[in-house]
Design a protein around this motif. Structure first.
Motif, PDB file in Angstrom:
ATOM      1  N   VAL A 193       0.854  -1.195   0.000  1.00  0.00           N
ATOM      2  CA  VAL A 193       0.000   0.000   0.000  1.00  0.00           C
ATOM      3  C   VAL A 193       0.888   1.243   0.000  1.00  0.00           C
ATOM      4  O   VAL A 193       0.843   2.066  -0.903  1.00  0.00           O
ATOM      5  N   ARG A 194       1.737   1.342   1.017  1.00  0.00           N
ATOM      6  CA  ARG A 194       2.638   2.500   1.074  1.00  0.00           C
ATOM      7  C   ARG A 194       3.779   2.365   0.084  1.00  0.00           C
ATOM      8  O   ARG A 194       4.174   3.329  -0.564  1.00  0.00           O
ATOM      9  N   TYR A 195       4.346   1.161   0.002  1.00  0.00           N
ATOM     10  CA  TYR A 195       5.478   0.913  -0.899  1.00  0.00           C
ATOM     11  C   TYR A 195       5.345  -0.481  -1.466  1.00  0.00           C
ATOM     12  O   TYR A 195       4.776  -1.370  -0.842  1.00  0.00           O
ATOM     13  N   GLY A 196       5.934  -0.658  -2.629  1.00  0.00           N
ATOM     14  CA  GLY A 196       6.267  -1.998  -3.076  1.00  0.00           C
ATOM     15  C   GLY A 196       5.188  -2.780  -3.795  1.00  0.00           C
ATOM     16  O   GLY A 196       4.070  -2.318  -4.038  1.00  0.00           O
ATOM     17  N   HIS A 197       5.575  -4.012  -4.110  1.00  0.00           N
ATOM     18  CA  HIS A 197       4.731  -4.959  -4.838  1.00  0.00           C
ATOM     19  C   HIS A 197       3.406  -5.174  -4.110  1.00  0.00           C
ATOM     20  O   HIS A 197       3.369  -5.355  -2.894  1.00  0.00           O
ATOM     21  N   ARG A 198       2.308  -5.141  -4.876  1.00  0.00           N
ATOM     22  CA  ARG A 198       0.988  -5.410  -4.277  1.00  0.00           C
ATOM     23  C   ARG A 198       0.396  -6.655  -4.920  1.00  0.00           C
ATOM     24  O   ARG A 198       0.270  -6.744  -6.145  1.00  0.00           O
ATOM     25  N   ALA A 199       0.042  -7.632  -4.091  1.00  0.00           N
ATOM     26  CA  ALA A 199      -0.590  -8.852  -4.592  1.00  0.00           C
ATOM     27  C   ALA A 199      -2.003  -8.538  -5.073  1.00  0.00           C
ATOM     28  O   ALA A 199      -2.666  -7.633  -4.563  1.00  0.00           O
ATOM     29  N   LYS A 200      -2.452  -9.287  -6.082  1.00  0.00           N
ATOM     30  CA  LYS A 200      -3.828  -9.113  -6.569  1.00  0.00           C
ATOM     31  C   LYS A 200      -4.804  -9.613  -5.498  1.00  0.00           C
ATOM     32  O   LYS A 200      -4.620 -10.686  -4.929  1.00  0.00           O
ATOM     33  N   ILE A 201      -5.815  -8.797  -5.235  1.00  0.00           N
ATOM     34  CA  ILE A 201      -6.808  -9.193  -4.217  1.00  0.00           C
ATOM     35  C   ILE A 201      -7.765 -10.211  -4.829  1.00  0.00           C
ATOM     36  O   ILE A 201      -8.335  -9.991  -5.903  1.00  0.00           O
ATOM     37  N   ARG A 202      -7.908 -11.317  -4.135  1.00  0.00           N
ATOM     38  CA  ARG A 202      -8.808 -12.370  -4.603  1.00  0.00           C
ATOM     39  C   ARG A 202     -10.195 -12.152  -4.020  1.00  0.00           C
ATOM     40  O   ARG A 202     -10.358 -11.489  -3.004  1.00  0.00           O
ATOM     41  N   GLN A 203     -11.178 -12.761  -4.645  1.00  0.00           N
ATOM     42  CA  GLN A 203     -12.560 -12.603  -4.193  1.00  0.00           C
ATOM     43  C   GLN A 203     -12.713 -13.093  -2.756  1.00  0.00           C
ATOM     44  O   GLN A 203     -12.219 -14.156  -2.384  1.00  0.00           O
ATOM     45  N   GLY A 204     -13.324 -12.265  -1.940  1.00  0.00           N
ATOM     46  CA  GLY A 204     -13.559 -12.633  -0.544  1.00  0.00           C
ATOM     47  C   GLY A 204     -12.429 -12.264   0.387  1.00  0.00           C
ATOM     48  O   GLY A 204     -12.522 -12.435   1.609  1.00  0.00           O
ATOM     49  N   GLU A 205     -11.307 -11.755  -0.151  1.00  0.00           N
ATOM     50  CA  GLU A 205     -10.170 -11.366   0.685  1.00  0.00           C
ATOM     51  C   GLU A 205     -10.311  -9.929   1.164  1.00  0.00           C
ATOM     52  O   GLU A 205     -10.875  -9.077   0.464  1.00  0.00           O
ATOM     53  N   GLY A 206      -9.771  -9.665   2.338  1.00  0.00           N
ATOM     54  CA  GLY A 206      -9.727  -8.307   2.876  1.00  0.00           C
ATOM     55  C   GLY A 206      -8.326  -7.754   2.796  1.00  0.00           C
ATOM     56  O   GLY A 206      -7.411  -8.382   2.242  1.00  0.00           O
TER      57      GLY A 206
END
Length: 495
Positions: A331-344
């Motif tokens: 969020v602040r820095y770096g690689h962001r994983a793809k959010i999957r359905q149902g994940e927070g």
């Protein structure tokens, strides 16, 4: 005639000032050497256009007679230093694609002095490692080979790319950083000179943080004189770094007289560790004899808390790392994983960090979080800080007794093979720092000087530890050792 990329900084400076060569010619020679050395995997990004522009500007300064010592000197920059609009990834997937809009203070100082950037150099991920095997780019390879063997050897870590590039003449010198030995150990493994200055001598601003109370930038060069020249350009007070010391930067090169008559050199008995190879023991005693022959007095000393240095370091460094790396969350820095359905967001944080950080970084972040956690802070982190104070006091006591420098081995062995320790207990890898971590814990300057070869023809280095802020005196002692050792070996080109 010596190939231009094989020149030292001092020789290149003199030829540039006399007009015998141009910065453009020097830069092209290094770019060609670097591009032909892909098997070493030392560079992870070349900045040829920027290098040519900087070289042209350096030539103009040289022509005008406005030429500092580093003007026109082509350098490699460790991937830990922020370089404006050039990828700065700390050899980690989590910073993939990051191009900082700012320049680190150390590299800015070098560009202001007229130096030329050839490219970014490989390293262990977030500087966590002793072999350059934790890099997302794959390991850098040592240009040295053992006699009769084609096995790939490590150039050491974390500044492995820097060490390999300097040893293979892919640049005239390189920047490194040292948190527990990451300049001195790779220098020893590659037959080069590595200087870790006093903590606060070089600004940490714009250098990706590992352990903030231990990290320090320094030069990796082909000679002690080059280290003195380059440190003079790198160092200086920086208001942007609260740990940067407001102390004048002396003319380090002017201190290189080679006269060490009357100097007291300490030999700490605690550095004679169990299982030390006989050739390291011999190298150490030979080094002491060289300094004695040069007029120094050799004195046996005791640093009684040395045995606690490694465990204290491997509590403090991971604790600071876990704190520094908390910001890399997708969020602040770096690689962001793809959010999957149902994940927070919690799941996104977890997967971003799991995907972005390699196994060694994950290990150290977990150790650090553990020793800082409620119920364990006093038992581990606080106790390690107390041990650190005792280690610092050991050095203060020895220097108060008139010791000018301390001589120790730089590493417990010569370079080992790529993959040789990969599947072993990680403690085995950590033991590579046994002779170097005390210097970081105490904030002192230390330098590794190549002084001999092992039975397989691989380079070995000795370490000199100096008084705080007395790099000039330390460099002069190192200069005397370098002259006495007469190390003139080079890696034979195979790449």
């Amino acid at each position: 005639m010596t190939q231009l990329n094989a020149l030292t900084i001092a020789d290149a400076r003199d030829k540039l000032r006399k007009g015998e060569i141009t910065a453009t010619e020097l830069t092209e020679a290094c770019l060609s050497a670097a591009e032909a050395a892909a098997p070493l995997n030392a560079y992870i990004a070349m900045t040829a256009e920027q290098a040519r522009a900087q070289a042209a500007a350096a030539d103009a300064r040289l022509k005008a007679g406005d030429a500092p010592a580093m003007c026109g000197i082509p350098l490699g920059i460790k991937d830990l230093f922020a370089t404006r609009d050039v990828q700065t990834q700390a050899a980690s997937r989590i910073l993939e694609g990051f191009r900082p809009p700012y320049e680190s203070s150390v590299t800015q100082n070098l560009w202001d002095a007229g130096a030329v950037m050839l490219g970014k150099l490989n390293m262990d991920e977030f500087a966590m490692g002793s072999s350059n095997e934790t890099s997302v780019y794959g390991p850098a390879i040592n240009p040295w080979r053992a006699q009769g063997s084609d096995a790939a050897l490590t150039p050491g870590g974390s500044s492995g790319g820097s060490a390999a590039a300097v040893a293979a003449d892919l640049c005239l010198a390189a920047t490194g950083t040292d948190t527990g030995g990451s300049i001195r150990q790779p220098a020893a493994f590659t037959g080069t000179v590595g200087l870790k200055p006093t903590y606060g001598r070089c600004s940490r601003w714009g250098i990706v943080a590992f352990a903030s109370s231990l990290d320090q930038a320094g030069p990796m060069t082909k000679s002690v004189r080059d280290a003195a020249i380059m440190l003079g350009a790198m160092a200086g007070h920086d208001p942007k770094d609260s740990t940067s010391a407001d102390i004048p930067v002396p003319d380090f090169e002017a201190a290189l007289t080679g006269d060490i008559r009357g100097k007291k050199i300490g030999i700490p008995k605690e550095y004679r560790v169990d299982g030390m190879p006989a050739e390291i023991e011999k190298l150490w005693s030979d080094g002491a004899a060289m300094l004695r022959d040069a007029g120094a007095e050799i004195v046996d000393i005791s640093l009684p808390h040395t045995k606690y240095a490694l465990p204290a370091y491997y509590v403090i460094a991971p604790a600071e790392a876990s704190s520094n790396l908390a910001r890399y969350d997708g969020v602040r820095y770096g690689h962001r994983a793809k959010i999957r359905q149902g994940e927070g967001i919690v799941q996104m944080y977890e997967r971003s960090r799991a995907e972005g950080f390699g196994p060694e970084v994950q290990r150290r972040v977990m150790i650090g979080a553990y020793v800082l956690s409620a119920g364990y802070y006093d038992a581990y982190y606080k106790k390690a800080q107390k041990v650190r104070t005792l280690i610092k006091r050991d050095f203060e006591n020895v220097y108060a007794e008139g010791i000018d420098a301390i001589l120790t081995p730089a590493t417990p062995s010569a370079a080992f093979g790529i993959g040789e320790m990969a599947d072993a207990d990680p403690i085995r890898m950590y033991l590579n720092d046994v002779f170097t971590v005390t210097v970081n814990l105490a904030g002192l300057p230390g330098i590794s000087v190549p002084t001999g070869l092992d039975a397989r023809g691989l380079p070995l280095g000795l370490q000199l530890i100096g008084r705080p802020w007395e790099e000039a005196d330390l460099l002069n002692t190192a200069y005397a050792l370098e002259n006495a050792a007469g190390f003139a070996h080079h890696a034979q080109k195979w790449w």
